[in-house]
Scaffold this active site. Structure first.
Site, PDB file in Angstrom:
ATOM      1  CD  GLU A 188      -9.447   6.051   0.395  1.00  0.00           C
ATOM      2  OE1 GLU A 188      -8.399   5.886  -0.260  1.00  0.00           O
ATOM      3  OE2 GLU A 188      -9.473   6.478   1.560  1.00  0.00           O
ATOM      4  CB  VAL A 189      -9.313   1.810  -5.143  1.00  0.00           C
ATOM      5  CG1 VAL A 189      -8.930   1.383  -6.553  1.00  0.00           C
ATOM      6  CG2 VAL A 189      -8.321   2.845  -4.603  1.00  0.00           C
ATOM      7  CG  HIS A 224      -6.748  -2.962   2.990  1.00  0.00           C
ATOM      8  ND1 HIS A 224      -6.042  -1.794   2.806  1.00  0.00           N
ATOM      9  CD2 HIS A 224      -7.975  -2.745   2.451  1.00  0.00           C
ATOM     10  CE1 HIS A 224      -6.815  -0.901   2.199  1.00  0.00           C
ATOM     11  NE2 HIS A 224      -7.991  -1.454   1.978  1.00  0.00           N
ATOM     12  CG  ASP A 281      -2.061   0.984   1.105  1.00  0.00           C
ATOM     13  OD1 ASP A 281      -3.211   0.529   0.949  1.00  0.00           O
ATOM     14  OD2 ASP A 281      -1.813   2.212   1.151  1.00  0.00           O
ATOM     15  CB  ILE A 282       0.729   4.335  -2.050  1.00  0.00           C
ATOM     16  CG1 ILE A 282       1.805   5.264  -2.588  1.00  0.00           C
ATOM     17  CG2 ILE A 282      -0.526   5.101  -1.666  1.00  0.00           C
ATOM     18  CD1 ILE A 282       1.461   5.881  -3.939  1.00  0.00           C
ATOM     19  CG  HIS A 342      -8.698  -2.979  -2.573  1.00  0.00           C
ATOM     20  ND1 HIS A 342      -9.624  -2.302  -3.330  1.00  0.00           N
ATOM     21  CD2 HIS A 342      -8.559  -2.280  -1.422  1.00  0.00           C
ATOM     22  CE1 HIS A 342     -10.029  -1.228  -2.657  1.00  0.00           C
ATOM     23  NE2 HIS A 342      -9.415  -1.204  -1.488  1.00  0.00           N
TER      24      HIS A 342
HETATM   25  P1  5GP Z   1      -9.864   1.327   0.298  1.00  0.00           P
HETATM   26  O1  5GP Z   1     -10.170   2.519   1.130  1.00  0.00           O
HETATM   27  O2  5GP Z   1     -10.465   1.439  -1.079  1.00  0.00           O
HETATM   28  O3  5GP Z   1     -10.174   0.027   0.994  1.00  0.00           O
HETATM   29  O4  5GP Z   1      -8.287   1.296   0.154  1.00  0.00           O
HETATM   30  C1  5GP Z   1      -7.589   1.832  -0.922  1.00  0.00           C
HETATM   31  C2  5GP Z   1      -6.119   1.745  -0.578  1.00  0.00           C
HETATM   32  O5  5GP Z   1      -5.379   1.984  -1.752  1.00  0.00           O
HETATM   33  C3  5GP Z   1      -5.653   2.786   0.461  1.00  0.00           C
HETATM   34  O6  5GP Z   1      -5.100   2.106   1.584  1.00  0.00           O
HETATM   35  C4  5GP Z   1      -4.610   3.606  -0.298  1.00  0.00           C
HETATM   36  O7  5GP Z   1      -3.517   3.992   0.501  1.00  0.00           O
HETATM   37  C5  5GP Z   1      -4.209   2.674  -1.423  1.00  0.00           C
HETATM   38  N1  5GP Z   1      -3.767   3.337  -2.637  1.00  0.00           N
HETATM   39  C6  5GP Z   1      -4.378   4.371  -3.274  1.00  0.00           C
HETATM   40  N2  5GP Z   1      -3.696   4.730  -4.370  1.00  0.00           N
HETATM   41  C7  5GP Z   1      -2.631   3.890  -4.444  1.00  0.00           C
HETATM   42  C8  5GP Z   1      -1.562   3.765  -5.381  1.00  0.00           C
HETATM   43  O8  5GP Z   1      -1.437   4.476  -6.371  1.00  0.00           O
HETATM   44  N3  5GP Z   1      -0.648   2.785  -5.138  1.00  0.00           N
HETATM   45  C9  5GP Z   1      -0.740   1.958  -4.049  1.00  0.00           C
HETATM   46  N4  5GP Z   1       0.208   1.040  -3.917  1.00  0.00           N
HETATM   47  N5  5GP Z   1      -1.742   2.047  -3.150  1.00  0.00           N
HETATM   48  C10 5GP Z   1      -2.676   3.007  -3.358  1.00  0.00           C
END
Ligand code: 5GP
Length: 124
Positions: free
Chosen positions: A105-106, A112, A39-40, A110
């Site tokens: 968010e994405v 984690h 994760d970034i 996915h």
């Molecule tokens: P969500 O909130 O959708 O469960 O988690 C999305 C995750 O994607 C977040 O933890 C965020 O830090 C990670 N993320 C967002 N953009 C990028 C990226 O460009 N590269 C990587 N490696 N992780 C990302």
């Protein structure tokens, strides 16, 4: 019953770009159906994301529509990553945010993987 998100995959999302090699990632490992990368913005000493290579919006979409072999291969990679990163002995947490209430968010499914230290309460 309709599955929320199914059929509305947006190929411009950031993880689709990672899968196409358009933006870089810190790759951990992959198999035929899934990719794991760091994760970034890590929220634990180890924070890895595992994504399917296919176009699934969310866990709801993936669990309802992915072929059994993709679900099996994806699950296998989650376990393989934890073993590879040596967080199995200490223990780890897996989590998937699905939809609005979870703050997804994405819009590419996915999971984690968090580990490397005591993780505290399940929901902070
Ligand atoms: P969500 O909130 O959708 O469960 O988690 C999305 C995750 O994607 C977040 O933890 C965020 O830090 C990670 N993320 C967002 N953009 C990028 C990226 O460009 N590269 C990587 N490696 N992780 C990302």
């Amino acid at each position: 019953m309709a599955v929320k998100g199914t059929g509305s995959y947006d190929p411009s999302n950031i993880f689709a770009k990672i899968l196409r090699g358009e933006i870089p990632c810190k790759r951990v490992m992959e198999n035929e159906v899934a990719l794991a990368f760091h994760d970034i913005a890590p929220k634990a000493p180890t924070h890895v994301l595992v994504i399917p290579k296919g176009p699934y919006v969310s866990f709801a979409d993936f669990s309802a529509t992915a072929p059994d072999a993709e679900i099996a291969g994806f699950t296998r990679l989650v376990g393989d990553v934890a073993r590879h990163l040596e967080i199995e002995d200490g223990g780890y947490r897996i989590l998937s945010n699905m939809g609005e209430h979870a703050g997804q968010e994405v819009p590419h499914f996915h999971v984690h993987i968090f580990g490397g230290a005591p993780l505290g309460p399940m929901i902070g």
